[in-house]
Scaffold this active site. Structure first.
Site, PDB file in Angstrom:
ATOM      1  N   ASP A 164       0.700  -4.730   5.310  1.00 55.52           N
ATOM      2  CA  ASP A 164      -0.381  -5.611   4.878  1.00 55.52           C
ATOM      3  C   ASP A 164      -0.452  -5.646   3.353  1.00 55.52           C
ATOM      4  OD1 ASP A 164      -1.169  -2.850   5.048  1.00 55.52           O
ATOM      5  OD2 ASP A 164      -3.233  -3.447   4.652  1.00 55.52           O
ATOM      6  N   GLU A 165      -1.057  -6.710   2.848  1.00 56.21           N
ATOM      7  CA  GLU A 165      -1.355  -6.853   1.426  1.00 56.21           C
ATOM      8  C   GLU A 165      -0.176  -6.431   0.541  1.00 56.21           C
ATOM      9  OE1 GLU A 165      -5.035  -4.622   1.278  1.00 56.21           O
ATOM     10  OE2 GLU A 165      -6.220  -6.419   1.719  1.00 56.21           O
ATOM     11  N   VAL A 166       0.948  -7.078   0.778  1.00 62.55           N
ATOM     12  CA  VAL A 166       2.158  -6.783  -0.007  1.00 62.55           C
ATOM     13  C   VAL A 166       2.040  -7.549  -1.326  1.00 62.55           C
ATOM     14  CG1 VAL A 166       4.674  -6.681   0.012  1.00 62.55           C
ATOM     15  CG2 VAL A 166       3.408  -6.556   2.165  1.00 62.55           C
TER      16      VAL A 166
ATOM     17  N   HIS B 202       0.824  -1.221   0.000  1.00 61.63           N
ATOM     18  CA  HIS B 202       0.000   0.000   0.000  1.00 61.63           C
ATOM     19  C   HIS B 202       0.858   1.271   0.000  1.00 61.63           C
ATOM     20  CE1 HIS B 202      -3.983  -1.659   0.056  1.00 61.63           C
ATOM     21  NE2 HIS B 202      -3.688  -2.459   1.051  1.00 61.63           N
TER      22      HIS B 202
END
Length: 486
Positions: A148-150, A92
């Protein structure tokens, strides 16, 4: 204000990457947050932080000034709300990597979401960002470093070469970067503990997590925003992380921004159920491991997505969720407390009520947004798709060819003008209310996404009607019965 809650700390998440409120609004809502049961704030500044020097390009046009941030922190302290700043340092990273000057630090050249962990410059960039944020948050007990959400990790050219070597994996790569950022943070800010979102750690084997050294550096924040989250599965995940050596964990729920990227009004029942199930996780897991919970309130799904529920619109949901955490569920006592604090005659849980929006800061926005969200598109659809005169005598076929019986102009035009006038008056009221809380760019974006498409359909109908009618009779009220062919 911990009460008897299983979560001794309750932090409200402020997602500032979309529709960031003016500082004056925080002065109004922070006392309410505290009264509802909040202990602190997780502030995700993103491009609203007043970065300086070579990082100045990260600032949004209406980014807060240093004095603004200091005032936000003063208001938080005044209301006994502890602040945890959040700086994304891995995934992100769109607000950073979208800039051409920093695009070379992307993991995948095409996508601006993930930082390349192989470049020394990447860590230097993160260090500079963290340093500037921590300068204004000196003494913070925690710093959330995101992670998060790499997405697309391991897909860049450098990563593909690295992964060809024995013993290397995307999990190792992920842990290595997290450890580097956490170590740097602890070295420069010894009194501050880094927090990380847990999703990239969930599937990593226990022995690998234990051996990584990360459990001695960070506290994971387990997030799940579902109304039907797997309670037993979450308890097992808590136990797994504890076995790996993480001494303390956090939970993360959602009070808005988690049920659709274009959601206008939060489904309160969904969010309350999410919090009740997190209480079940806390009750079913090891004692005193989950030390706090973050009530997330996402404003965008990512830097490039549309706005979801605005903060003032989400306050009744936040209130219900905080009181549920405090009182072990949302029974009559919790409901009465919410209704009293918000000035709401009756809190609607299962749907959306346009009556009695309350007397809390921003309640006028909630009332008007509810009208728009529930009725605007439907009223326009009713006019264009179900009105007998429009569908019978001014269909898309007629509109393309600019054909209309003159008498039908007198039936259709007054109705459309009346509907457009009613909505235009409400929208002017809503626009004024939004400007009191948000900057102009956020107001323009919300109206363009949620109002203009519907009003534009009415305006287009009027334009087509005018062109089809030509220089015919002036506007008049319908006087003849058009129940049959004219």
């Amino acid at each position: 204000m911990s009460g008897s809650s299983l979560f001794k700390m309750r932090f409200v998440h402020l997602d500032l990457k979309g529709a960031p409120p003016k500082v004056s609004y925080f002065s109004e809502v922070f006392p309410l947050f505290r009264a509802l049961g909040a202990d602190g704030l997780l502030i995700e500044y993103e491009d609203m932080f007043p970065y300086e020097g070579h990082l100045r390009l990260l600032r949004a046009p209406h980014a807060y000034s240093r004095s603004d941030v200091k005032e936000i922190l003063r208001l938080a302290a005044q209301n006994e709300l502890e602040v945890i700043p959040l700086v994304q340092t891995f995934g992100h990273m769109e607000f950073v990597l979208k800039h051409e000057a920093l695009a070379h630090l992307r993991e995948v050249a095409l996508f601006p979401n993930t930082l390349n962990p192989h470049e020394a410059e990447s860590l230097a960039l993160v260090a500079a960002m963290v340093g500037q944020v921590m300068e204004l948050h000196a003494g913070a007990r925690w710093l959330h470093i995101g992670c998060d959400e790499v997405c697309h990790l391991g897909e860049g050219e450098a990563s593909r070469r690295w992964l060809q070597q024995a013993q290397n994996s995307t999990a190792t790569l992920c842990l290595s970067h997290m450890r580097a950022v956490a170590s740097l943070t602890r070295a420069r800010h010894p009194a501050t503990t880094p927090l990380v979102w847990d999703d990239m750690l969930r599937d990593i084997p226990e022995d690998q997590l234990s051996a990584s050294g990360l459990p001695q550096l960070v506290e994971p924040v387990l997030w799940d925003y579902g109304a039907d989250l797997d309670v037993r599965g979450k308890v097992l995940l808590v136990e797994k992380f504890q076995k790996c050596g993480f001494p303390r964990l956090w939970a993360a729920s959602a009070f808005k921004g988690a049920t659709g990227p274009h959601q206008t009004l939060p489904p309160i029942e969904h969010h309350v159920r999410n919090h009740v199930q997190w209480l079940q996780v806390a009750a079913g897991g090891p004692a005193d491991v989950l030390q706090g919970i973050v009530l997330t309130g996402w404003q965008r799904y990512d830097h490039f997505s549309v706005l979801c529920e605005l903060l003032p619109v989400g306050i009744p949901s936040l209130a219900a969720c905080l009181q549920s955490l405090l009182r072990g569920g949302f029974a009559e006592e919790a409901r009465a407390r919410v209704e009293n604090l918000l000035g709401i005659p009756s809190l609607e849980m299962t749907g959306f009520s346009s009556e009695g929006a309350g007397s809390f800061p921003g309640s006028d926005i909630l009332a008007l947004v509810t009208q728009v969200g529930l009725h605007l598109r439907g009223s326009v659809d009713e006019m264009l798709q179900r009105d007998r005169y429009v569908t019978g005598w001014f269909s898309p076929y007629h509109r393309r060819r600019k054909l209309i019986h003159p008498v039908m102009v007198q039936h259709i035009q007054p109705q459309v003008l009346s509907l457009l006038a009613r909505w235009s008056a409400l929208v002017r009221e809503l626009e004024a209310a939004l400007h009191r809380v948000f900057h102009e760019d956020a107001v323009d974006e919300w109206l363009e996404e949620n109002v203009q498409p519907s009003l534009g359909r009415l305006q287009a109908l009027l334009q087509d009607l005018s062109e089809a009618a030509g220089p015919q009779a002036p506007l008049a009220s319908p006087s003849s019965d058009a129940s049959q062919d004219p």
